[in-house]
Structures are given as structure tokens and as C-alpha cells.
Scaffold this motif. Sequence first.
Motif, PDB file in Angstrom:
ATOM      1  N   GLN A  13       0.821  -1.206   0.000  1.00 42.55           N
ATOM      2  CA  GLN A  13       0.000   0.000   0.000  1.00 42.55           C
ATOM      3  C   GLN A  13       0.857   1.259   0.000  1.00 42.55           C
ATOM      4  N   ARG A  14       1.919   1.250   0.800  1.00 42.60           N
ATOM      5  CA  ARG A  14       2.809   2.403   0.844  1.00 42.60           C
ATOM      6  C   ARG A  14       3.513   2.610  -0.491  1.00 42.60           C
ATOM      7  N   GLU A  15       3.956   1.525  -1.104  1.00 41.44           N
ATOM      8  CA  GLU A  15       4.605   1.646  -2.409  1.00 41.44           C
ATOM      9  C   GLU A  15       3.616   2.138  -3.459  1.00 41.44           C
ATOM     10  N   GLY A  16       2.364   1.652  -3.370  1.00 41.24           N
ATOM     11  CA  GLY A  16       1.351   2.124  -4.315  1.00 41.24           C
ATOM     12  C   GLY A  16       1.069   3.607  -4.153  1.00 41.24           C
ATOM     13  N   GLU A  17       1.013   4.068  -2.897  1.00 34.21           N
ATOM     14  CA  GLU A  17       0.804   5.498  -2.647  1.00 34.21           C
ATOM     15  C   GLU A  17       1.970   6.320  -3.181  1.00 34.21           C
ATOM     16  N   ARG A  18       3.174   5.785  -3.044  1.00 39.11           N
ATOM     17  CA  ARG A  18       4.345   6.508  -3.552  1.00 39.11           C
ATOM     18  C   ARG A  18       4.291   6.630  -5.074  1.00 39.11           C
ATOM     19  N   LEU A  19       3.866   5.567  -5.728  1.00 39.88           N
ATOM     20  CA  LEU A  19       3.794   5.587  -7.189  1.00 39.88           C
ATOM     21  C   LEU A  19       2.634   6.445  -7.684  1.00 39.88           C
ATOM     22  N   GLU A  20       1.526   6.448  -6.943  1.00 38.01           N
ATOM     23  CA  GLU A  20       0.328   7.160  -7.394  1.00 38.01           C
ATOM     24  C   GLU A  20       0.272   8.610  -6.932  1.00 38.01           C
ATOM     25  N   SER A  21       1.207   9.034  -6.100  1.00 37.49           N
ATOM     26  CA  SER A  21       1.165  10.406  -5.591  1.00 37.49           C
ATOM     27  C   SER A  21       1.186  11.416  -6.738  1.00 37.49           C
ATOM     28  N   ARG A  22       0.331  12.405  -6.631  1.00 35.91           N
ATOM     29  CA  ARG A  22       0.186  13.512  -7.578  1.00 35.91           C
ATOM     30  C   ARG A  22      -0.422  13.102  -8.917  1.00 35.91           C
ATOM     31  N   LEU A  23      -0.792  11.845  -9.096  1.00 40.66           N
ATOM     32  CA  LEU A  23      -1.514  11.489 -10.312  1.00 40.66           C
ATOM     33  C   LEU A  23      -2.904  12.110 -10.318  1.00 40.66           C
ATOM     34  N   LEU A  24      -3.450  12.345  -9.123  1.00 44.90           N
ATOM     35  CA  LEU A  24      -4.757  13.000  -9.034  1.00 44.90           C
ATOM     36  C   LEU A  24      -4.700  14.411  -9.614  1.00 44.90           C
ATOM     37  N   VAL A  25      -3.537  15.053  -9.512  1.00 45.43           N
ATOM     38  CA  VAL A  25      -3.383  16.391 -10.094  1.00 45.43           C
ATOM     39  C   VAL A  25      -3.562  16.317 -11.610  1.00 45.43           C
TER      40      VAL A  25
END
Length: 237
Positions: A127-139
Motif C-alpha cells: 500500500q505504501r509503495e502504491g501510494e508513492r507511485l500514485e502520488s500527484r496522479l490525481l493532479v
Amino acid sequence: MNELVQSTLATPDGGISFFALFWQAHIVVKIVMIGLIGASVWCWAIILDKFLLMGRTKRQMNRFETVFWSGQSLEELYGTLHHRTNHSMAALFVAAMREWKRSHEGAKPAIGSLQQRIDRVMDVTIQREGERLESRLLVLATVGSAAPFIGLFGTVWGIMTAFQAIAASESTNLAVVAPGIAEALFATALGLLAAIPAVIAYNIFTNKVDGLESRYQTFMEELAAIVERGVKASAMR
């Protein structure tokens, strides 16, 4: 006055200067343009950062898998990695091995629910690795969906201003109408300029993240099988 505006907007080759379009626009349209340009620059910074991150993560995973399946002792591999800041599969492996070692400390090893605890720490690490990879994709997703409408708002406002100027000048000459319409449409162009790369990049990176997370899950299952064999061997001693 009309001749002054036209001469200001015109470039030496008879075209229209983008800077002049911005400079002659209404203050509201200017704010919209500045916001869209800033969003576009921000998106390209995120795109570059994610491109490098995805490539780096994939290389890290490939290197770790090569070492992990090379036959090297897991104890030796853990000894090499546990003092580092690890990401990708290395972080998953270190988290599992750390829980394994903690459970075997002391005179009475706590191996009763070791398998479940290791599965949980690996899930948390993924989950932490997924959050790291997905960070700022929402932007990227937000800019991709909102930028065209923001640009359209600037266009509508610019056209309203242009029609007011036409009414004030009491002339429908194309030379009077064209500059105001061009200023307004420039906002839409900027909105599309920000949105199109953002949408394309978001789709590409989302697909890449899904692929990397699938590799995480596959490795987690393989590592869980190894741990399960180890737990059973420890229980039989």
C-alpha cells in the motif's frame, strides 16, 4: 483606436502575437490564462518526475528479482538490505524478514500466527509503495478534466467583452471583431494545451502503476510461500 489594437496584435509577418493576445485580454481572462499556463507547467513537472520514478522502480525490481532468485541466502540478502532505505520489492522483502526475525527473538519464538503477521506487513508495504507511485496522479486527472472548462470560461468571458466592445464601437467590421474573438479563443487553446498531455499521461501512468502493483502481488505470493515453508519447518523442530 481600432487601428492601434490591430497594430499591437499583429506580428511582422501579418499573424497575431500570443503575448499581445494575452496583454489585450480582459483581466479575468488573463487570470484564467495564467492559471492554465501554471497548471500546464505543473503537469509537465509531474509527468517528468513520474516518468523517471516508474523507470527507476522497474529497474530496481528487475535487479532485486535477479539477486533474489540467484540462490543467495535470504539471511545474507537481508543483511545487505535492512540498513538501507528500500523501495519496491526490496522494501517488501525487508518488511517480511524483519517480522520473521522479531518473531524468533527470545527464548520462545512467537510463530503461532507468524504467517498472518508477515502477510499483513507485506500488505501494508505494498500500500505504501502504491501510494508513492500514485502520488500527484490525481493532479493530472484534475487538470485533465477541469482545464478545458476553465479555458471555456475564459473564452465565454472574452467573447462577452468583445461583444461589448463591438456594441460600443457600433461596427461589425471583421477587423473589429477578430481581435476580441482571438483573445477569447486563446483561453480555450491554453485549456486544451494543459488538459491533453495531462489526460494522456494519467492514463499511461495509471496503467504502469497497475502493472507494477501486479508484480508486487506476484512476488508477495511467492515470498509468502517461502515463509510458509519456513514456518512449518520451524514448528516441526
